[in-house]
Scaffold this active site. Structure first.
Site, short mmCIF file in Angstrom:
data_model
loop_
_atom_site.label_atom_id
_atom_site.label_comp_id
_atom_site.label_asym_id
_atom_site.label_seq_id
_atom_site.Cartn_x
_atom_site.Cartn_y
_atom_site.Cartn_z
N GLY A 28 0.83 -1.20 0.00
CA GLY A 28 0.00 0.00 0.00
C GLY A 28 0.86 1.25 0.00
N GLY A 33 0.90 4.72 3.55
CA GLY A 33 2.10 4.24 2.86
C GLY A 33 3.13 5.32 2.59
N ASP A 52 1.64 -1.67 -4.84
CA ASP A 52 0.36 -0.97 -4.89
C ASP A 52 -0.23 -1.12 -6.29
OD1 ASP A 52 -1.78 1.12 -4.96
OD2 ASP A 52 -0.95 1.63 -2.99
N ARG A 128 -6.07 -7.37 3.05
CA ARG A 128 -5.50 -7.53 4.40
C ARG A 128 -5.56 -8.98 4.86
NH1 ARG A 128 -8.03 -2.05 7.05
NH2 ARG A 128 -6.07 -1.10 7.66
N CYS A 167 -8.40 -12.99 13.97
CA CYS A 167 -8.82 -13.52 15.27
C CYS A 167 -10.05 -12.81 15.80
CB CYS A 167 -7.68 -13.39 16.28
SG CYS A 167 -6.52 -14.78 16.25
N CYS A 179 -35.55 -3.33 -2.13
CA CYS A 179 -36.86 -2.67 -1.96
C CYS A 179 -36.73 -1.33 -1.24
CB CYS A 179 -37.81 -3.59 -1.19
SG CYS A 179 -38.15 -5.11 -2.07
N CYS A 443 -5.68 -19.02 12.31
CA CYS A 443 -4.37 -19.27 12.93
C CYS A 443 -4.40 -20.28 14.07
CB CYS A 443 -3.76 -17.96 13.43
SG CYS A 443 -4.59 -17.23 14.86
#
Length: 608
Positions: A28, A33, A52, A128, A167, A179, A443
């Site tokens: 980024g 960045g 990027d 990410r 997590c 609608c 993880c």
């Protein structure tokens, strides 16, 4: 005096040496960045890769200080490297990459494996998550960061020690029922979504096909509502817009009066005929086109520019903006130019602003300024340069803990998640890192690793892979019955499906860049996800799979315990036992409970 003297004194000789010899990735090159790359360079990192996908737009310039107006439409990654070369005091090697970080052909696993540390400067949830998974595969420390206005946070992630990015559940983008958008808007965002996603696309954007099959459209609408009158109205509305689109070729003088009368008068009048939509009030009022048309004609003759970024404009002023932007868009369409909505394209933005405000006026909704609508329509997260600078500095400072001894355990103990805000007494807050979430599927419940395979993956049979898995991860025990699932969710193998054992992996569509999920069908052993990377020979990662915590289920109550508690609980109601002793059959109890749950709560005397 050497230029790195102060850094050595602050960081220490050993840590500075580690930083100088480090290769890091920054994903980024936007608001965070730009600031982050400056900080990484001034800290002396030896090699920095910048990735990027985006190009520079006008709206970037207020906070992305490394870009100038001459850089508009250029690659962010390539431009940012040129900009910082002027103050590259420590001769850091800068390597730009203009591309999508999720492109496995451009960024294979072998490319990822060169990095010692990863810094995320992304505003994209999907990307990410992808970077988080790559860090887990290779056990590379990751620094997550983000800002919203005056608030921001940095989160150091040490794979399999601290919480990973997934997590904790993340807020998903809000979507709105069709609608609500098409028939009963009640908020400014409903009008803006209607103008951008429905009206504009139907009229101008050929990249989104409007010629959807009528039956398919009906089926989609039936999922949203069972009001047949409303469905018929929406289908008719769409068909008429498709017909109206063909009138663009006749020019703006023909097209625009028909457009205004249709969408702001006739469509609203027909909506009002559907009484079921207005049981609770909130009836719209069609635009008074007969009165506004002469005023608009007079205003158009003056050629006054009524576009104002911050002013909340009147219906007449919005009609003027709609008309002028519509004229420009018609010319562009007639000339054959493709037209798509872009928040930085003034013609498309003005049309959406004016159309959404006129609709809000009709439905009695708060009218917004162009500045406000641009943020909503363009999905712009409020960004402040100062917050980006603070968060970038904190990202680098927190990552220095890892370079103290280049040890994840020590870094985990000494690092913090840091939050900044503008709230009194909460400008800067830190909290120690938290261990993995035991319910995290990324993880904790699944271990990740990289499996190496030669280019000629067809030489490896599924049976050989199975044998390697059993030997490497102790699946030999009869207690473990494993299944193998490919990254595209195809079952490759389980104990009841052994047809593929003699097949080569290439026959099964598995090769470099593929992923395999190995699950234990019985027992509480972690799952294993393998990313297949190019190597010299077949090689499995050395991973110690662990037993997952056993789920403790609440023991079922005995009949005596249930009676002692004094109640029987069903999905559809609760009935007290002492008051239903006369009912002997359980079916009768359930039937009675169902009836009670559909009625108003009874008084004690009214109960059974």
């Amino acid at each position: 005096m050497s230029k790195d003297l102060y850094l050595k004194k602050i960081l220490g000789e050993e840590r500075f040496s580690l930083i100088r010899g480090s290769t890091v990735l920054m994903v980024g090159a936007g608001g965070i960045g730009c600031e982050l790359l400056k900080d990484l360079m001034l800290t002396g990192y030896g090699e920095i890769h910048i990735v990027d996908l985006d190009t520079i737009t006008l709206s970037n310039l207020n906070r992305q200080f490394l870009f100038r107006q001459k850089d508009i439409d250029k690659s962010k990654a390539l431009t940012v490297v040129k900009s910082v070369s002027k103050f590259n005091y420590f001769d850091s090697k800068l390597v730009p990459h203009h591309g999508n970080i999720m492109d496995t052909s451009m960024f294979p696993m072998s490319w990822w494996s060169q990095f010692d540390y990863i810094y995320n400067a992304l505003d994209n949830l999907e990307a990410r998550r992808y970077v988080n998974r790559m860090a887990l595969y290779l056990k590379i420390p990751l620094m997550e960061s983000g800002t919203t206005g005056y608030e921001g946070q940095v989160q150091p992630i040490y794979p399999y020690r601290s919480e990973c990015f997934e997590c904790q559940a993340k807020v998903t983008p809000t979507t709105y029922p069709v609608c609500t958008i098409r028939s009963t808007p009640s908020k400014p965002v409903h009008s803006i979504t209607w103008a951008k996603e429905f009206l504009f696309q139907q009229l101008y954007d050929d990249s989104t096909s409007s010629a959807t099959d009528a039956e398919e459209s009906r089926k989609q609408l039936e999922k949203e509502t069972d009001d047949s009158a409303e469905i018929e109205h929406m289908l008719r509305e769409t068909n008429e817009l498709n017909d109206l689109k063909s009138h663009i070729a006749g020019g703006a003088d023909v097209f625009l009066p028909e457009l205004v009368e249709k969408i702001f008068v006739r469509d609203i009048e027909r909506l009002l005929e559907i009484e079921s939509l207005w049981k609770h009030g909130g009836r719209p009022v069609p635009l008074d086109w007969s009165q506004l048309k002469p005023q608009l004609d007079s205003l158009l003759l003056t050629s006054t520019d009524l576009v104002d970024e911050t002013k909340v404009q009147t219906p007449l002023e919005n009609l003027y903006v709609l008309w002028k932007s519509g004229e420009k868009l018609v010319k562009r369409v007639v000339s054959g130019e493709p037209v798509v909505f872009d928040k930085d394209d003034e013609d498309t933005l003005d049309f959406v602003v004016a159309a959404s405000n006129l609709r809000s006026h009709i439905f009695g909704i708060e009218v917004k300024s162009k500045f406000d609508i641009k943020q909503i329509a363009g999905n712009i997260i409020p960004a402040i340069a100062t917050t980006n600078a603070i968060i970038s500095g904190l990202s680098v400072m927190e990552s220095l803990e890892y370079y103290k001894a280049k040890d994840s355990q020590a870094a985990f103990s000494n690092s913090s998640t840091v939050f900044v805000s503008i709230k009194p007494n909460k400008y800067l807050m830190g909290a120690g890192l938290v261990e993995q979430n035991s319910s995290c599927a990324s993880c904790f419940k699944v271990a990740r690793g990289v499996m190496e395979l030669p280019e000629t993956s067809g030489d490896l049979k599924l049976g050989e892979l199975l044998e390697g898995l059993r030997q490497t991860y102790d699946y030999e025990d009869d207690h473990y019955e494993i299944s193998i699932i490919s990254g595209d969710s195809r079952l490759i193998y389980d104990i009841d499906f052994e047809d593929n054992i003699p097949c080569g992996l290439d026959e099964l569509g598995i090769g470099i860049g593929s992923t395999l999920l190995i699950q234990v069908d019985e027992g509480d052993l972690q799952g294993l996800e393998l990313y297949i990377s190019k190597g010299k020979e077949f090689k499995l990662p050395q991973i110690q799979l662990r037993e997952l915590p056993k789920t403790i289920s609440e023991p079922e109550k005995s009949e005596a315990e249930v009676e002692k508690d004094g109640e029987v609980v069903f999905d559809d109601g609760v009935i007290e036992i002492e008051e239903i002793e006369e009912i002997e059959e359980i079916e009768d109890i359930r039937e009675t409970a169902t009836k009670l749950s559909s009625q108003e709560p009874p008084t004690k005397k009214q109960r059974l």
